[in-house]
Design a protein around this motif. Structure first.
Motif, PDB file in Angstrom:
ATOM      1  N   VAL A   3       0.824  -1.209   0.000  1.00 52.08           N
ATOM      2  CA  VAL A   3       0.000   0.000   0.000  1.00 52.08           C
ATOM      3  C   VAL A   3       0.856   1.256   0.000  1.00 52.08           C
ATOM      4  CG1 VAL A   3      -1.754   1.318   1.241  1.00 52.08           C
ATOM      5  CG2 VAL A   3      -1.891  -1.187   1.177  1.00 52.08           C
ATOM      6  N   TYR A   4       1.773   1.362   0.947  1.00 58.88           N
ATOM      7  CA  TYR A   4       2.520   2.606   1.126  1.00 58.88           C
ATOM      8  C   TYR A   4       3.530   2.827   0.004  1.00 58.88           C
ATOM      9  CZ  TYR A   4       0.371   2.240   5.712  1.00 58.88           C
ATOM     10  OH  TYR A   4      -0.544   2.121   6.721  1.00 58.88           O
ATOM     11  N   SER A   5       4.253   1.780  -0.390  1.00 57.10           N
ATOM     12  CA  SER A   5       5.218   1.949  -1.483  1.00 57.10           C
ATOM     13  C   SER A   5       4.508   2.272  -2.797  1.00 57.10           C
ATOM     14  CB  SER A   5       6.064   0.689  -1.637  1.00 57.10           C
ATOM     15  OG  SER A   5       5.266  -0.430  -1.988  1.00 57.10           O
ATOM     16  N   THR A   6       3.334   1.690  -2.996  1.00 61.38           N
ATOM     17  CA  THR A   6       2.578   1.973  -4.215  1.00 61.38           C
ATOM     18  C   THR A   6       2.144   3.426  -4.272  1.00 61.38           C
ATOM     19  OG1 THR A   6       1.776  -0.316  -4.367  1.00 61.38           O
ATOM     20  CG2 THR A   6       0.524   1.374  -5.545  1.00 61.38           C
ATOM     21  N   LEU A   7       1.661   3.950  -3.149  1.00 58.69           N
ATOM     22  CA  LEU A   7       1.234   5.348  -3.122  1.00 58.69           C
ATOM     23  C   LEU A   7       2.415   6.286  -3.355  1.00 58.69           C
ATOM     24  CD1 LEU A   7      -1.349   5.368  -0.181  1.00 58.69           C
ATOM     25  CD2 LEU A   7      -1.815   5.499  -2.628  1.00 58.69           C
ATOM     26  N   VAL A   8       3.577   5.946  -2.795  1.00 48.95           N
ATOM     27  CA  VAL A   8       4.759   6.777  -3.014  1.00 48.95           C
ATOM     28  C   VAL A   8       5.170   6.741  -4.487  1.00 48.95           C
ATOM     29  CG1 VAL A   8       7.216   7.010  -2.509  1.00 48.95           C
ATOM     30  CG2 VAL A   8       5.598   6.573  -0.656  1.00 48.95           C
ATOM     31  N   LEU A   9       5.131   5.551  -5.081  1.00 48.61           N
ATOM     32  CA  LEU A   9       5.564   5.415  -6.468  1.00 48.61           C
ATOM     33  C   LEU A   9       4.554   5.991  -7.457  1.00 48.61           C
ATOM     34  CD1 LEU A   9       7.131   1.839  -6.295  1.00 48.61           C
ATOM     35  CD2 LEU A   9       8.333   3.993  -6.657  1.00 48.61           C
ATOM     36  N   CYS A  10       3.363   6.343  -6.982  1.00 47.67           N
ATOM     37  CA  CYS A  10       2.406   7.030  -7.863  1.00 47.67           C
ATOM     38  C   CYS A  10       2.956   8.365  -8.346  1.00 47.67           C
ATOM     39  CB  CYS A  10       1.080   7.258  -7.136  1.00 47.67           C
ATOM     40  SG  CYS A  10       0.033   5.791  -7.032  1.00 47.67           S
ATOM     41  N   ALA A  11       3.959   8.898  -7.641  1.00 48.48           N
ATOM     42  CA  ALA A  11       4.601  10.133  -8.102  1.00 48.48           C
ATOM     43  C   ALA A  11       5.251   9.936  -9.467  1.00 48.48           C
ATOM     44  CB  ALA A  11       5.645  10.587  -7.082  1.00 48.48           C
ATOM     45  N   SER A  12       5.716   8.708  -9.758  1.00 45.51           N
ATOM     46  CA  SER A  12       6.326   8.453 -11.071  1.00 45.51           C
ATOM     47  C   SER A  12       5.285   8.547 -12.179  1.00 45.51           C
ATOM     48  CB  SER A  12       6.998   7.078 -11.093  1.00 45.51           C
ATOM     49  OG  SER A  12       6.040   6.030 -10.986  1.00 45.51           O
ATOM     50  N   PHE A  13       4.004   8.279 -11.869  1.00 42.57           N
ATOM     51  CA  PHE A  13       2.950   8.463 -12.872  1.00 42.57           C
ATOM     52  C   PHE A  13       2.861   9.937 -13.258  1.00 42.57           C
ATOM     53  CE2 PHE A  13       0.341   4.870 -10.643  1.00 42.57           C
ATOM     54  CZ  PHE A  13       1.385   3.981 -10.860  1.00 42.57           C
TER      55      PHE A  13
END
Length: 529
Positions: free
Chosen positions: A418-428
């Motif tokens: 959950v948390y790593s996915t939300l952080v990596l949404c910045a790459s989108f």
């Protein structure tokens, strides 16, 4: 890359084909406020896109749309867009309306967006009030809702090309770059606000009770934002009508010039090289409007031939844009489902009162917050792009956008948390900002280079070589790659998911396509020094 700080007043600078037979005059430097006003169209469009992303699936489910028609809904609009967008872009190059070339098209498409939203958000309510028979009501509700979704997507996809061409027409080269950054900035802000409003529970608030349902609430906000934003946009920077611009800057041909042969090749830009405005004037058609002469030679056959004969660097840019949007859409269209099923381990096919289904819904809600992070970071990155481009150039920005997105989606697919996915949404957001700015910056660089070549030829006493093209066609050809990417994603990813039995394959596919795009933009895309 500096702009022309011309004096305020009336400037006639639009030629029939920028950098083409009639030459061009550098537009005056535009104030920041005017460029922000111009960018409000992107804010309104992206706000409505976010509302559609949040509500269109619940709307389609609520009217009882059969599963067999889902592919028709999602594929019809991009197919129409891919086929017709270059035609509309080319037509806008030769529009002789007194209001300008691009703004009549932008206004028409904005009205179509508004009508599409009205149909898919309110169609079921209106049909329920007019028709009592359940079977007829179901058929009409499905028909009206599908028409609304297709009409909205069609207009919202189309409108990006005329907006970009409008910016290119009325701005100096430096202001084009500034304007594209503001476009990306307000695109992110509009998407973030749309997702935030879509995440609110309007059914339990007073406004929702007054207007009826949350669908009507979102239509109210969407219609208001869209109307205000496009009024501001259309009043931002005046356009010189094509008829006046061509008349004012048409050079007088020398009577001794020999007539040109008529067996020339069609050039990219939808008009025959021999039929450019200058050459028509040379052939003795002095008493006619050159814009009307060119428009008369523009046919579907010449347009298709022109697109097939586009210069190699334009073709490579279109391919890179197609790769980027294919990767981006592959991830974005399935992201909330990925969050619900893979990250939260929910089940959308369980009973609606079961724990698995409630967990899935929670994952979808968190996925919407991830998309909001994407929009916010897209805006922030658009702001910092102006500083980064002086260090890494357009090639570095293009490569970095694809690379960060490819690595980010790859880590999300391999390590779903959950948390790593939300952080990596910045790459989108990095990818989104890159796709909205860098390719159009390259188009502007190509146009500028061609204008300089034309000026050199004229300074040496030679006539124009006919390579000038309408910028509307160039922008439309580039943006229709988005529709082609939608067709590829809509037609192929469902098959991949069924074959693999998991939506993880979607995220991994997006990562691989983006990494392939890294290699392509580094090797094949041409950058102007």
């Amino acid at each position: 890359m500096g702009g022309n700080g011309g004096q305020p007043g009336i400037h006639t600078y639009t030629s029939l084909v920028e950098g083409g037979p009639f030459g061009s005059v550098e537009p005056p430097k535009r104030p920041t406020g005017r460029l922000i006003m111009h960018s409000m169209a992107m804010f309104g469009r992206e706000f409505c896109y976010a509302v559609e992303a949040a509500y269109v699936t619940p709307v389609l489910l609520s009217v009882g749309l059969p599963k067999s028609l889902y592919s028709v809904v999602w594929l019809l609009s991009p197919v129409l867009g891919f086929l017709l967008q270059p035609v509309v872009g080319s037509a806008s190059d030769y529009c002789q309306a007194g209001w300008g070339r691009r703004r009549p098209f932008i206004l028409t498409l904005a009205v179509m967006m508004l009508l599409g939203m009205a149909l898919y958000l309110n169609g079921d309510t209106v049909i329920s009030a007019l028709i009592a028979d359940p079977s007829r009501k179901l058929i009409w509700a499905i028909t009206i809702t599908m028409m609304g979704v297709v009409l909205f997507d069609f207009a919202a996809d189309f409108i990006d090309g005329p907006i970009k061409a409008y910016l290119f027409d009325v701005c100096s080269h430096q202001d084009k770059e500034r304007g594209l950054h503001y476009h990306a900035l307000f695109t992110g802000f509009g998407g973030a606000l749309g997702y935030l409003l879509g995440a609110m529970d309007w059914a339990h608030l007073k406004l929702g009770q007054v207007l009826g349902t949350e669908f009507q609430v979102m239509f109210f906000f969407s219609a208001l934002v869209l109307t205000v934003c496009f009024i501001i946009h259309l009043c931002s920077i005046p356009e010189a009508p094509l008829r006046e611009a061509a008349k004012d800057i048409l050079p007088q041909p020398a009577p001794q010039d020999p007539p040109l042969s008529s067996d020339r090749k069609h050039e990219y830009g939808s008009i025959e090289k021999v039929k450019s405005g200058y050459e028509l004037a040379v052939q003795g058609e002095k008493n006619k409007n050159p814009a009307e002469q060119v428009q008369r030679t523009m046919t579907m056959k010449s347009l298709l031939r022109a697109l097939m004969n586009m210069p190699p660097h334009y073709r490579c840019l279109c391919i890179s844009h197609l790769i980027g949007w294919t990767a981006f859409l592959s991830n974005m269209l399935f992201f909330t489902d990925f969050m619900g099923r893979i990250v939260y381990h929910g089940n959308p096919y369980s009973a609606h009162n079961s724990t698995e289904f409630l967990i899935y819904e929670r994952g979808v809600e968190v996925g919407c917050w991830g998309l909001c992070i994407n929009s916010v970071f897209s805006s922030l990155y658009s702001y910092f792009q102006k500083a980064l481009v002086s260090y890494v150039g357009l090639k570095g920005l293009y490569f970095m956008g694809y690379l960060l997105f490819g690595l980010g989606t790859g880590f999300i697919g391999l390590f779903p948390n959950v948390y790593s996915t939300l952080v990596l949404c910045a790459s989108f957001g990095v990818m989104s900002s890159t796709l909205y700015t860098v390719p159009f910056n390259l188009i502007a660089e190509y146009h500028r280079e061609e204008q300089q070549e034309e000026q050199k030829l004229q300074a040496q006493g030679g006539g124009p070589d006919g390579r000038g093209r309408g910028q509307g066609l160039d922008c439309a050809t580039l943006t229709c790659m988005i529709q082609l990417a939608q067709i590829l994603v809509g037609g192929g990813l469902g098959f991949l998911v069924n074959m693999a039995g998991s939506v993880v394959v979607v995220v991994i596919t997006a990562s691989l396509v983006a990494l392939i795009g890294c290699c392509f933009v580094a090797v094949f895309v041409r950058y102007v020094d």
